[in-house]
Design a protein around this motif. Structure first.
Motif, mmCIF file in Angstrom:
data_model
loop_
_atom_site.group_PDB
_atom_site.id
_atom_site.type_symbol
_atom_site.label_atom_id
_atom_site.label_comp_id
_atom_site.label_asym_id
_atom_site.label_seq_id
_atom_site.Cartn_x
_atom_site.Cartn_y
_atom_site.Cartn_z
ATOM 1 N N ALA A 27 -7.752 -1.762 -6.587
ATOM 2 C CA ALA A 27 -6.288 -2.074 -6.940
ATOM 3 C C ALA A 27 -5.603 -2.969 -5.917
ATOM 4 C CB ALA A 27 -5.398 -1.159 -7.369
ATOM 5 N N ALA A 28 -5.894 -2.246 -4.586
ATOM 6 C CA ALA A 28 -4.927 -2.390 -3.388
ATOM 7 C C ALA A 28 -5.790 -4.315 -2.943
ATOM 8 C CB ALA A 28 -5.574 -1.853 -2.144
ATOM 9 N N ASN A 29 -7.010 -4.221 -3.123
ATOM 10 C CA ASN A 29 -7.674 -5.745 -3.021
ATOM 11 C C ASN A 29 -7.467 -6.796 -4.055
ATOM 12 O OD1 ASN A 29 -9.452 -5.673 -0.539
ATOM 13 N ND2 ASN A 29 -10.414 -3.927 -1.558
ATOM 14 N N ARG A 30 -7.164 -6.334 -5.120
ATOM 15 C CA ARG A 30 -6.909 -7.348 -6.324
ATOM 16 C C ARG A 30 -5.615 -7.726 -6.008
ATOM 17 N NH1 ARG A 30 -7.036 -4.162 -10.290
ATOM 18 N NH2 ARG A 30 -4.904 -3.982 -10.618
ATOM 19 N N ASN A 31 -4.522 -6.682 -5.693
ATOM 20 C CA ASN A 31 -3.253 -7.012 -5.641
ATOM 21 C C ASN A 31 -2.747 -8.059 -4.405
ATOM 22 O OD1 ASN A 31 -1.038 -5.573 -7.307
ATOM 23 N ND2 ASN A 31 -2.764 -4.191 -7.299
ATOM 24 N N LEU A 32 -3.802 -7.766 -3.260
ATOM 25 C CA LEU A 32 -3.648 -8.587 -2.391
ATOM 26 C C LEU A 32 -4.085 -10.068 -2.566
ATOM 27 C CD1 LEU A 32 -4.573 -7.008 1.158
ATOM 28 C CD2 LEU A 32 -2.300 -7.928 0.421
ATOM 29 N N ASN A 33 -5.093 -10.133 -3.372
ATOM 30 C CA ASN A 33 -5.622 -11.640 -3.717
ATOM 31 C C ASN A 33 -4.571 -12.231 -4.491
ATOM 32 O OD1 ASN A 33 -8.146 -11.789 -2.421
ATOM 33 N ND2 ASN A 33 -9.077 -10.055 -4.028
ATOM 34 N N GLU A 34 -3.946 -11.426 -5.317
ATOM 35 C CA GLU A 34 -2.795 -12.042 -6.098
ATOM 36 C C GLU A 34 -1.439 -12.347 -5.462
ATOM 37 O OE1 GLU A 34 -2.585 -9.253 -9.315
ATOM 38 O OE2 GLU A 34 -4.384 -9.597 -10.282
ATOM 39 N N GLY A 35 -1.337 -11.962 -4.384
ATOM 40 C CA GLY A 35 -0.250 -12.040 -3.476
ATOM 41 C C GLY A 35 0.684 -11.059 -3.585
ATOM 42 N N ASN A 36 0.589 -9.793 -4.204
ATOM 43 C CA ASN A 36 1.262 -8.672 -4.319
ATOM 44 C C ASN A 36 0.981 -7.851 -3.320
ATOM 45 O OD1 ASN A 36 2.751 -6.582 -5.043
ATOM 46 N ND2 ASN A 36 1.861 -6.250 -6.957
ATOM 47 N N TYR A 37 1.995 -7.532 -2.294
ATOM 48 C CA TYR A 37 1.547 -6.602 -1.183
ATOM 49 C C TYR A 37 2.458 -5.106 -1.269
ATOM 50 C CZ TYR A 37 0.310 -10.405 1.635
ATOM 51 O OH TYR A 37 -0.612 -11.690 2.016
ATOM 52 N N ASP A 38 3.270 -5.073 -2.586
ATOM 53 C CA ASP A 38 3.728 -3.753 -2.535
ATOM 54 C C ASP A 38 2.820 -2.432 -2.894
ATOM 55 O OD1 ASP A 38 6.494 -4.805 -2.438
ATOM 56 O OD2 ASP A 38 6.863 -5.279 -4.377
ATOM 57 N N LYS A 39 1.874 -2.787 -3.913
ATOM 58 C CA LYS A 39 0.895 -1.750 -4.259
ATOM 59 C C LYS A 39 -0.066 -1.526 -3.029
ATOM 60 C CE LYS A 39 1.861 -0.898 -8.307
ATOM 61 N NZ LYS A 39 2.857 0.225 -8.262
ATOM 62 N N PRO A 40 -0.526 -2.649 -2.301
ATOM 63 C CA PRO A 40 -1.530 -2.150 -1.180
ATOM 64 C C PRO A 40 -0.602 -1.231 -0.110
ATOM 65 C CG PRO A 40 -1.768 -4.564 -1.758
ATOM 66 C CD PRO A 40 -0.627 -4.032 -2.657
ATOM 67 N N ILE A 41 0.403 -1.649 0.141
ATOM 68 C CA ILE A 41 1.363 -0.780 1.181
ATOM 69 C C ILE A 41 1.616 0.469 0.449
ATOM 70 C CG2 ILE A 41 3.801 -0.813 2.089
ATOM 71 C CD1 ILE A 41 3.730 -3.709 2.357
ATOM 72 N N GLN A 42 2.081 0.694 -0.660
ATOM 73 C CA GLN A 42 2.062 1.839 -1.245
ATOM 74 C C GLN A 42 0.965 2.826 -1.106
ATOM 75 O OE1 GLN A 42 3.257 1.919 -5.311
ATOM 76 N NE2 GLN A 42 3.944 4.011 -5.225
ATOM 77 N N ILE A 43 -0.279 2.046 -1.591
ATOM 78 C CA ILE A 43 -1.613 2.757 -1.393
ATOM 79 C C ILE A 43 -1.881 3.378 -0.002
ATOM 80 C CG2 ILE A 43 -4.037 2.378 -1.966
ATOM 81 C CD1 ILE A 43 -3.110 0.697 -4.394
ATOM 82 N N VAL A 44 -1.847 2.371 0.795
ATOM 83 C CA VAL A 44 -2.340 2.583 2.422
ATOM 84 C C VAL A 44 -1.434 3.801 2.797
ATOM 85 C CG1 VAL A 44 -2.558 1.543 4.487
ATOM 86 C CG2 VAL A 44 -3.425 0.295 2.740
ATOM 87 N N GLN A 45 -0.099 3.509 2.720
ATOM 88 C CA GLN A 45 0.956 4.614 3.162
ATOM 89 C C GLN A 45 0.549 6.101 2.388
ATOM 90 O OE1 GLN A 45 4.526 2.635 2.573
ATOM 91 N NE2 GLN A 45 4.394 1.818 4.741
ATOM 92 N N MET A 46 0.146 5.851 1.398
ATOM 93 C CA MET A 46 -0.025 7.207 0.606
ATOM 94 C C MET A 46 -1.218 7.955 1.287
ATOM 95 S SD MET A 46 -1.352 8.342 -3.219
ATOM 96 C CE MET A 46 -2.942 7.099 -2.929
ATOM 97 N N PHE A 47 -2.325 7.005 1.461
ATOM 98 C CA PHE A 47 -3.796 7.840 2.059
ATOM 99 C C PHE A 47 -3.298 7.886 3.437
ATOM 100 C CE2 PHE A 47 -5.840 5.610 -1.401
ATOM 101 C CZ PHE A 47 -6.266 6.776 -1.995
ATOM 102 N N ARG A 48 -2.481 7.339 4.084
ATOM 103 C CA ARG A 48 -2.007 7.534 5.527
ATOM 104 C C ARG A 48 -1.483 8.849 5.833
ATOM 105 N NH1 ARG A 48 1.385 3.410 8.833
ATOM 106 N NH2 ARG A 48 3.108 5.117 8.607
ATOM 107 N N MET A 49 -0.491 9.026 4.968
ATOM 108 C CA MET A 49 0.259 10.367 4.759
ATOM 109 C C MET A 49 -0.742 11.688 4.619
ATOM 110 S SD MET A 49 3.383 11.288 2.248
ATOM 111 C CE MET A 49 2.121 11.826 0.893
#
Length: 172
Positions: A27-49
């Motif tokens: 989902a993070a990769n798909r969203n980035l390819n579509e130009g949507n950064y909100d989901k990748p940021i949310q996903i990465v920050q969750m895993f970082r936490m």
């Protein structure tokens, strides 16, 4: 995707956690390819936490989160983000910067490799700036990546951007 993120946040079974992580990586990769950064940021920050919280979730959730962060970094996500750091769209640059920075040390080796390989001095300086903002340990990795047996062109490309990271004492 929001339901998967919510489920992942509270998951206590390691196998299910890792399966959900695979879906969220896609989902993070798909969203980035579509130009949507909100989901990748949310996903990465969750895993970082999760990576930094050793008392929550199942016993080794922090270790699974660390592996997932590395998988995200290795999934092609960073190459998209590096391209977006050079975008004429300032908002896209800022969003890409946030995602790369949140990947922490999982991104640093890819960034260093890119600095060694590309001719574009401006982009190399941007990547060095990102490395600087990841912290002193990342800067030291950049500096120590210069070795006597590496091709001269690669060493030169790193040396050309060291002034972008001069804030840290990298000679210790």
């Amino acid at each position: 995707e929001n339901k998967f993120i919510d489920a992942e946040q509270n998951e206590t079974e390691e196998v299910v956690y890792n399966e959900l992580a695979d879906l969220l990586e896609q989902a993070a990769n798909r969203n980035l390819n579509e130009g949507n950064y909100d989901k990748p940021i949310q996903i990465v920050q969750m895993f970082r936490m999760h990576k930094h919280s050793r008392e929550d979730g199942f016993g080794r959730r922090w270790q699974s989160a660390t592996n997932i962060m590395q998988n995200l970094a290795d999934s092609g996500l960073i190459s998209i983000l590096i391209s977006d750091l050079r975008s004429p769209d300032k908002k896209k640059q800022e969003e890409a910067y946030k995602v790369v920075l949140s990947l922490e040390e999982h991104a640093v080796f890819y960034l260093i490799s890119t600095i060694k390989e590309i001719q574009d001095l401006h982009l190399r300086r941007v990547l060095a700036f990102v490395i600087k903002n990841m912290g002193e340990s990342s800067v030291k990795l950049l500096v120590t990546s210069i070795t006597t047996d590496m091709p001269v062109d690669e060493a030169k490309r790193i040396l050309e951007v060291l002034d972008s990271v001069e804030y840290y004492d990298t000679v210790s």
